[in-house]
Design a protein around this motif. Sequence first.
Motif, PDB file in Angstrom:
ATOM      1  N   TYR A   1       0.855  -1.191   0.000  1.00 38.38           N
ATOM      2  CA  TYR A   1       0.000   0.000   0.000  1.00 38.38           C
ATOM      3  C   TYR A   1       0.886   1.233   0.000  1.00 38.38           C
ATOM      4  O   TYR A   1       1.886   1.303   0.717  1.00 38.38           O
ATOM      5  CB  TYR A   1      -0.931  -0.001   1.214  1.00 38.38           C
ATOM      6  N   LEU A   2       0.495   2.200  -0.813  1.00 38.72           N
ATOM      7  CA  LEU A   2       1.282   3.419  -0.976  1.00 38.72           C
ATOM      8  C   LEU A   2       0.501   4.625  -0.473  1.00 38.72           C
ATOM      9  O   LEU A   2      -0.662   4.817  -0.834  1.00 38.72           O
ATOM     10  CB  LEU A   2       1.623   3.626  -2.462  1.00 38.72           C
ATOM     11  N   VAL A   3       1.148   5.423   0.350  1.00 38.39           N
ATOM     12  CA  VAL A   3       0.636   6.733   0.714  1.00 38.39           C
ATOM     13  C   VAL A   3       1.534   7.774   0.065  1.00 38.39           C
ATOM     14  O   VAL A   3       2.762   7.727   0.219  1.00 38.39           O
ATOM     15  CB  VAL A   3       0.605   6.941   2.239  1.00 38.39           C
ATOM     16  N   ALA A   4       0.932   8.688  -0.698  1.00 39.09           N
ATOM     17  CA  ALA A   4       1.668   9.779  -1.342  1.00 39.09           C
ATOM     18  C   ALA A   4       1.200  11.100  -0.730  1.00 39.09           C
ATOM     19  O   ALA A   4      -0.001  11.351  -0.645  1.00 39.09           O
ATOM     20  CB  ALA A   4       1.417   9.776  -2.848  1.00 39.09           C
ATOM     21  N   ARG A   5       2.139  11.922  -0.309  1.00 36.80           N
ATOM     22  CA  ARG A   5       1.801  13.209   0.301  1.00 36.80           C
ATOM     23  C   ARG A   5       2.716  14.291  -0.282  1.00 36.80           C
ATOM     24  O   ARG A   5       3.944  14.159  -0.281  1.00 36.80           O
ATOM     25  CB  ARG A   5       1.991  13.175   1.820  1.00 36.80           C
ATOM     26  N   ARG A   6       2.105  15.342  -0.779  1.00 30.98           N
ATOM     27  CA  ARG A   6       2.892  16.497  -1.236  1.00 30.98           C
ATOM     28  C   ARG A   6       3.041  17.437  -0.043  1.00 30.98           C
ATOM     29  O   ARG A   6       2.067  17.997   0.458  1.00 30.98           O
ATOM     30  CB  ARG A   6       2.198  17.198  -2.400  1.00 30.98           C
ATOM     31  N   ILE A   7       4.274  17.612   0.412  1.00 33.84           N
ATOM     32  CA  ILE A   7       4.547  18.378   1.626  1.00 33.84           C
ATOM     33  C   ILE A   7       5.288  19.657   1.245  1.00 33.84           C
ATOM     34  O   ILE A   7       6.432  19.619   0.793  1.00 33.84           O
ATOM     35  CB  ILE A   7       5.374  17.551   2.626  1.00 33.84           C
ATOM     36  N   ARG A   8       4.619  20.757   1.399  1.00 38.03           N
ATOM     37  CA  ARG A   8       5.225  22.061   1.103  1.00 38.03           C
ATOM     38  C   ARG A   8       6.145  22.461   2.251  1.00 38.03           C
ATOM     39  O   ARG A   8       5.763  22.385   3.434  1.00 38.03           O
ATOM     40  CB  ARG A   8       4.116  23.104   0.915  1.00 38.03           C
TER      41      ARG A   8
ATOM     42  N   ALA B   1      -2.841  11.141  -1.283  1.00 37.25           N
ATOM     43  CA  ALA B   1      -3.507  10.024  -1.967  1.00 37.25           C
ATOM     44  C   ALA B   1      -3.046   8.718  -1.346  1.00 37.25           C
ATOM     45  O   ALA B   1      -1.962   8.637  -0.759  1.00 37.25           O
ATOM     46  CB  ALA B   1      -3.197  10.030  -3.464  1.00 37.25           C
ATOM     47  N   VAL B   2      -3.882   7.693  -1.472  1.00 38.51           N
ATOM     48  CA  VAL B   2      -3.521   6.349  -1.019  1.00 38.51           C
ATOM     49  C   VAL B   2      -3.914   5.371  -2.114  1.00 38.51           C
ATOM     50  O   VAL B   2      -4.954   5.537  -2.765  1.00 38.51           O
ATOM     51  CB  VAL B   2      -4.223   6.016   0.326  1.00 38.51           C
ATOM     52  N   PHE B   3      -3.077   4.360  -2.323  1.00 42.92           N
ATOM     53  CA  PHE B   3      -3.296   3.403  -3.407  1.00 42.92           C
ATOM     54  C   PHE B   3      -2.945   1.986  -2.946  1.00 42.92           C
ATOM     55  O   PHE B   3      -2.009   1.791  -2.157  1.00 42.92           O
ATOM     56  CB  PHE B   3      -2.421   3.740  -4.616  1.00 42.92           C
ATOM     57  N   ALA B   4      -3.707   1.016  -3.462  1.00 41.72           N
ATOM     58  CA  ALA B   4      -3.347  -0.394  -3.325  1.00 41.72           C
ATOM     59  C   ALA B   4      -2.424  -0.744  -4.480  1.00 41.72           C
ATOM     60  O   ALA B   4      -2.782  -0.552  -5.647  1.00 41.72           O
ATOM     61  CB  ALA B   4      -4.598  -1.269  -3.359  1.00 41.72           C
ATOM     62  N   ILE B   5      -1.244  -1.246  -4.158  1.00 43.69           N
ATOM     63  CA  ILE B   5      -0.246  -1.601  -5.164  1.00 43.69           C
ATOM     64  C   ILE B   5      -0.317  -3.110  -5.373  1.00 43.69           C
ATOM     65  O   ILE B   5       0.079  -3.883  -4.488  1.00 43.69           O
ATOM     66  CB  ILE B   5       1.171  -1.198  -4.711  1.00 43.69           C
ATOM     67  N   PRO B   6      -0.843  -3.569  -6.510  1.00 47.18           N
ATOM     68  CA  PRO B   6      -1.014  -5.014  -6.697  1.00 47.18           C
ATOM     69  C   PRO B   6       0.330  -5.725  -6.811  1.00 47.18           C
ATOM     70  O   PRO B   6       1.377  -5.079  -6.962  1.00 47.18           O
ATOM     71  CB  PRO B   6      -1.812  -5.112  -8.005  1.00 47.18           C
ATOM     72  N   PRO B   7       0.322  -7.061  -6.740  1.00 53.51           N
ATOM     73  CA  PRO B   7       1.583  -7.804  -6.884  1.00 53.51           C
ATOM     74  C   PRO B   7       2.192  -7.606  -8.267  1.00 53.51           C
ATOM     75  O   PRO B   7       1.573  -7.015  -9.161  1.00 53.51           O
ATOM     76  CB  PRO B   7       1.163  -9.253  -6.650  1.00 53.51           C
ATOM     77  N   GLY B   8       3.400  -8.126  -8.430  1.00 48.46           N
ATOM     78  CA  GLY B   8       4.122  -7.936  -9.678  1.00 48.46           C
ATOM     79  C   GLY B   8       3.556  -8.735 -10.837  1.00 48.46           C
ATOM     80  O   GLY B   8       2.761  -9.664 -10.662  1.00 48.46           O
ATOM     81  N   VAL B   9       3.977  -8.342 -12.037  1.00 44.14           N
ATOM     82  CA  VAL B   9       3.659  -9.071 -13.270  1.00 44.14           C
ATOM     83  C   VAL B   9       4.669 -10.198 -13.381  1.00 44.14           C
ATOM     84  O   VAL B   9       5.862  -9.965 -13.545  1.00 44.14           O
ATOM     85  CB  VAL B   9       3.727  -8.130 -14.490  1.00 44.14           C
TER      86      VAL B   9
END
Length: 419
Positions: free
Chosen positions: A270-277, A395-403
Amino acid sequence: MTETQGSSPSRRAVIGWGGAGIALGAVAAGGAVAMTRTGSDLDPVGADAGGAVDFHGAHQAGIATPVQDRLHFAAFDVKTDDRAEFVRLLKDWTAAARRMTAGKEVGEGAYGGLPEAPPDDTGEALGLHPSRLTLTIGFGPSLFEKFGLADRRPAALVDLPRFPGDNLDRSRTGGDLCIQACADDPQVAVHAIRNLARIGFGKVAVRWSQLGFGKTSSTTPDAHTPRNLFGFKDGTRNIAGTETARLTKHVWVGDQDGGANDAWMHGGSYLVARRIRMNIETWDRAPLQEQEDIFGRDKGEGAPVGKPKEHDEPFLKAMKPTAHVRLAHPDSNDGITILRRGYSFTDGTDGLGRLDAGLFFLAYQRDPRHGFIPLQRRLAASDALNEYIQHVGSAVFAIPPGVRDTHDWWGRTLLSEEA
């Protein structure tokens, strides 16, 4: 800042897409030196030669992979309501990714084809090395409101709460999908996102994007620790790509995580992305001792308070109670550990002569409910650094397993009826 695979897109197919075209790739090409591990590549051999990172693996590359120097991150909104069309897009994106990460052109290339049709590839990466390009896809909570996927939304993919001090810009927040492109050449990373956006024309649209430079964390053991725009070393105690046990414990989703509807995420993250000024101008007027007290480390060596070397075990009680390192340390948070892949950014000025600059924070973890969320709650409440920073995008995203192989594709475990 805390401690069924489709063939490559043809030009004729491009016409059918209304002018879209793209490719992402990952097999070593044209004499480029490949990484020695697949998926979660650990040994950056060939980095100086612009080597390629293998696209295939149990986990997606771009997470535990040695951190590259440049980033182009993009969040997309899905515009189609046709599930089959969306699946086709993911297969086409996967086929493209295999080529681009290997340093190859998308489809039939940037020139030499039908003059009546747009080229398959935009061409700005012609002659460039793969530059260790990795492409990592993620699915946001809002995607599960589409295509009948509501019962497939993982329990861990929660909407992030509003934290004290947040000043989020809606235009830089959320997204149905994300693509993280990391490379040692910024043009290679930008080329990848540009071509993916082209291939998705009419089916997806870019919601927001962020360029990053100067990695602020490392996943490579014994590597030089990079510095953030405040001038302090960042990521001293980050999880290394070689630490298999720590990755299994803190980053990769396991078979025992979630319920039956979450099984498609096993091997993902799981990825959390944050733009921090960062309030650069205010920080630059702060005395050195205040800066060091805020972080809990000295600015030169990066050593924790009272210790001579950067990697010495910190004595947390020697730091001020509001010191960033003390508050973010696993020992202060019941062992919470995340893997960081942040980048600095500078997006010009804000119209008032102040730099629009800061940290694009990327954190991978096994479950945000037991990772980023409780950690950020603690930091938002007490961290002295809050006087100089503000979270403005999220934003938060589910990162699926690899190809796993050439017959696999991004999102198969979620969207394939057979899976």
